[in-house]
Motif scaffolding. Structure first.
Motif, PDB file in Angstrom:
ATOM      1  N   MET A   1       0.839  -1.210   0.000  1.00  0.00           N
ATOM      2  CA  MET A   1       0.000   0.000   0.000  1.00  0.00           C
ATOM      3  C   MET A   1       0.873   1.260   0.000  1.00  0.00           C
ATOM      4  SD  MET A   1      -3.175  -1.045   0.063  1.00  0.00           S
ATOM      5  CE  MET A   1      -4.343   0.071   0.808  1.00  0.00           C
ATOM      6  N   VAL A   2       0.297   2.328  -0.555  1.00  0.00           N
ATOM      7  CA  VAL A   2       1.010   3.605  -0.619  1.00  0.00           C
ATOM      8  C   VAL A   2       0.142   4.674   0.044  1.00  0.00           C
ATOM      9  CG1 VAL A   2       1.912   5.323  -2.230  1.00  0.00           C
ATOM     10  CG2 VAL A   2       2.044   2.928  -2.826  1.00  0.00           C
ATOM     11  N   SER A   3       0.782   5.531   0.846  1.00  0.00           N
ATOM     12  CA  SER A   3       0.025   6.622   1.485  1.00  0.00           C
ATOM     13  C   SER A   3       0.391   7.945   0.826  1.00  0.00           C
ATOM     14  CB  SER A   3       0.378   6.736   2.974  1.00  0.00           C
ATOM     15  OG  SER A   3       0.194   5.508   3.592  1.00  0.00           O
ATOM     16  N   THR A   5      -1.238  12.229  -0.137  1.00  0.00           N
ATOM     17  CA  THR A   5      -2.342  13.185   0.051  1.00  0.00           C
ATOM     18  C   THR A   5      -2.667  13.837  -1.294  1.00  0.00           C
ATOM     19  OG1 THR A   5      -0.953  15.090   0.553  1.00  0.00           O
ATOM     20  CG2 THR A   5      -1.626  13.758   2.431  1.00  0.00           C
ATOM     21  N   GLU A  10      -5.829  12.752   3.045  1.00  0.00           N
ATOM     22  CA  GLU A  10      -4.912  11.611   3.177  1.00  0.00           C
ATOM     23  C   GLU A  10      -5.567  10.359   2.607  1.00  0.00           C
ATOM     24  OE1 GLU A  10      -3.501  11.263   7.161  1.00  0.00           O
ATOM     25  OE2 GLU A  10      -2.662  13.292   7.121  1.00  0.00           O
ATOM     26  N   LYS A  12      -4.943   6.124   1.194  1.00  0.00           N
ATOM     27  CA  LYS A  12      -4.111   4.923   1.068  1.00  0.00           C
ATOM     28  C   LYS A  12      -4.585   4.182  -0.170  1.00  0.00           C
ATOM     29  CE  LYS A  12      -2.834   3.552   5.776  1.00  0.00           C
ATOM     30  NZ  LYS A  12      -1.479   4.069   5.712  1.00  0.00           N
ATOM     31  N   THR A  13      -3.632   3.650  -0.914  1.00  0.00           N
ATOM     32  CA  THR A  13      -4.032   2.946  -2.133  1.00  0.00           C
ATOM     33  C   THR A  13      -3.044   1.841  -2.481  1.00  0.00           C
ATOM     34  OG1 THR A  13      -4.555   3.253  -4.456  1.00  0.00           O
ATOM     35  CG2 THR A  13      -2.799   4.600  -3.626  1.00  0.00           C
ATOM     36  N   GLU A  14      -3.478   0.965  -3.391  1.00  0.00           N
ATOM     37  CA  GLU A  14      -2.576  -0.096  -3.871  1.00  0.00           C
ATOM     38  C   GLU A  14      -1.431   0.532  -4.654  1.00  0.00           C
ATOM     39  OE1 GLU A  14      -4.743  -2.611  -6.532  1.00  0.00           O
ATOM     40  OE2 GLU A  14      -6.421  -2.556  -5.125  1.00  0.00           O
ATOM     41  N   LYS A  15      -0.305  -0.159  -4.652  1.00  0.00           N
ATOM     42  CA  LYS A  15       0.840   0.298  -5.421  1.00  0.00           C
ATOM     43  C   LYS A  15       0.555   0.178  -6.922  1.00  0.00           C
ATOM     44  CE  LYS A  15       5.660  -0.059  -4.299  1.00  0.00           C
ATOM     45  NZ  LYS A  15       6.763  -0.900  -3.990  1.00  0.00           N
ATOM     46  N   ASP A  71       5.627   6.358  -0.795  1.00  0.00           N
ATOM     47  CA  ASP A  71       4.840   7.000   0.262  1.00  0.00           C
ATOM     48  C   ASP A  71       5.195   8.472   0.364  1.00  0.00           C
ATOM     49  OD1 ASP A  71       3.298   4.945   1.391  1.00  0.00           O
ATOM     50  OD2 ASP A  71       5.087   4.106   2.335  1.00  0.00           O
TER      51      ASP A  71
END
Ligand code: FES
Length: 265
Positions: A1-3, A5, A10, A12-15, A71
Motif C-alpha cells: 500500500m502507498v500513502s 495526500t 490523506e 491509502k491505495t494499492e501500489k 509514500d
C-alpha cells in the motif's frame, strides 16, 4: 500500500495504480481527453497535469501516466499554475478544432472564450475535428490487435490515416476507433449491407441475418472474432436478437407463432 495526500486529503491505495485512477475513484475531478481505462496511458493531451511534491521539490506530471509507488507524496490538482497550463492547452485545441463541442465546453469551463490564436488551415474546406490524442490508433492496436491506422507526417501536418490513405487490409470494420474518439472525428455511415468509415476511406461488407434479413456485423471482423474467440461456425448466421430468440425457443421460452416469451421459474 502507498500513502499519499491529494488536495490535503490523506489516502491509502494499492501500489502501481495511476494518480488519475486514484483521483477518479475518490471523486476528485481532473480533466482528460486522451485517457481510456482499456488502454495504456499515452500522455498526449496533457490536460491531466497535477503538481506532485516530495519534501522541497515540486514537479508537474501527467496524472494518467504517473504510477503511485512511493509514500509521502503530496498532490495538488487545481493550483493557479495548473489552471494556466490547462487554459493554454485548451486555447490551442480550440484554435485547431473550433467546431468541436467537447473542446468548446472544456475551453469555456477554464475561461477561454475568445480565439487569440489563428485557426488551423484545413484543406477542401473540411473542418478539423481530430485532436491527435491517439486513442483510435491505440484501441486498434492494443484492444483489437490490428494496425489498420497510424500517425503519419510530422509537425502541423501530423494526422491519423490508413496506410497510403486507402483501405487497410488490417481493418476489420469494428469501429472501435470511432467509439473511443472523444471528439466525434471518425464518422461512420451505413447503408444496406455496406459500412463506410469515412476518414480511413474504408468500405466494409456487413453480414445479413438469415432469419430477419438485417445487416448486423462486419464480415471480416466476424471472421476475425470467430477465429480469435473460437466461436462456433454458425455464430455469424444470425443477428444477436434472432440468436437470443432461437436460444429462448430452444429452451422452451419463446414461441415464434405467438411471438410470446414464457419465463420459466
Ligand atoms: S489524459 Fe493524461 S495526458 Fe491526456
Amino acid at each position: 500500500m502507498v500513502s499519499i495526500t491529494i488536495n490535503g486529503r490523506e489516502l491509502k491505495t494499492e501500489k502501481d495504480i495511476t494518480l488519475l485512477q486514484l483521483a477518479k475513484s475518490e471523486g476528485i475531478g481532473i480533466p482528460t481527453l486522451c485517457s481510456h481505462k482499456a488502454l495504456i496511458p499515452y500522455g498526449a493531451c496533457r490536460l491531466c497535469v497535477v503538481e506532485v511534491s516530495k519534501g522541497q521539490k515540486t514537479k508537474i506530471v501527467n496524472s494518467c501516466a504517473y504510477p503511485l509507488r512511493e509514500d509521502g507524496i503530496s498532490v495538488q490538482t487545481n493550483t493557479p499554475r495548473l489552471k494556466k497550463i490547462r487554459k493554454n492547452i485548451l486555447e490551442f485545441l480550440l484554435a485547431r478544432c473550433p467546431e468541436v463541442e467537447i473542446i468548446k465546453k472544456m475551453a469555456g469551463a477554464v475561461g477561454v472564450k475568445e480565439k487569440r490564436l489563428p485557426k488551423k488551415k484545413v484543406s477542401n474546406g473540411q473542418k478539423e475535428e481530430c485532436i491527435l490524442c491517439g486513442l483510435c490508433v491505440r484501441v486498434c492496436n492494443e484492444v483489437i490487435g490490428k494496425e489498420a491506422i497510424s500517425f503519419v507526417h510530422r509537425g502541423a501536418d501530423r494526422e491519423v490515416a490508413a496506410p497510403f490513405y486507402s483501405q487497410s487490409k488490417d481493418c476489420v470494420g469494428c469501429t472501435a476507433c470511432a467509439f473511443v474518439c472523444p471528439t466525434g472525428a471518425i464518422k461512420v455511415k451505413e447503408s444496406g449491407n455496406k459500412r463506410n468509415i469515412i476518414p480511413w476511406n474504408t468500405e466494409i461488407t456487413l453480414v445479413t441475418c438469415e432469419m430477419c434479413g438485417i445487416s448486423f456485423a462486419p464480415e471480416n471482423s466476424g471472421e476475425y472474432l470467430k477465429t480469435k474467440l473460437n466461436l462456433p461456425a454458425e455464430w455469424l448466421k444470425l443477428c444477436p436478437q434472432c440468436r437470443r430468440k432461437v436460444a429462448a425457443e430452444t429452451m422452451g421460452k419463446y414461441d415464434f407463432a405467438s411471438r410470446k416469451v414464457f419465463l420459466k421459474r
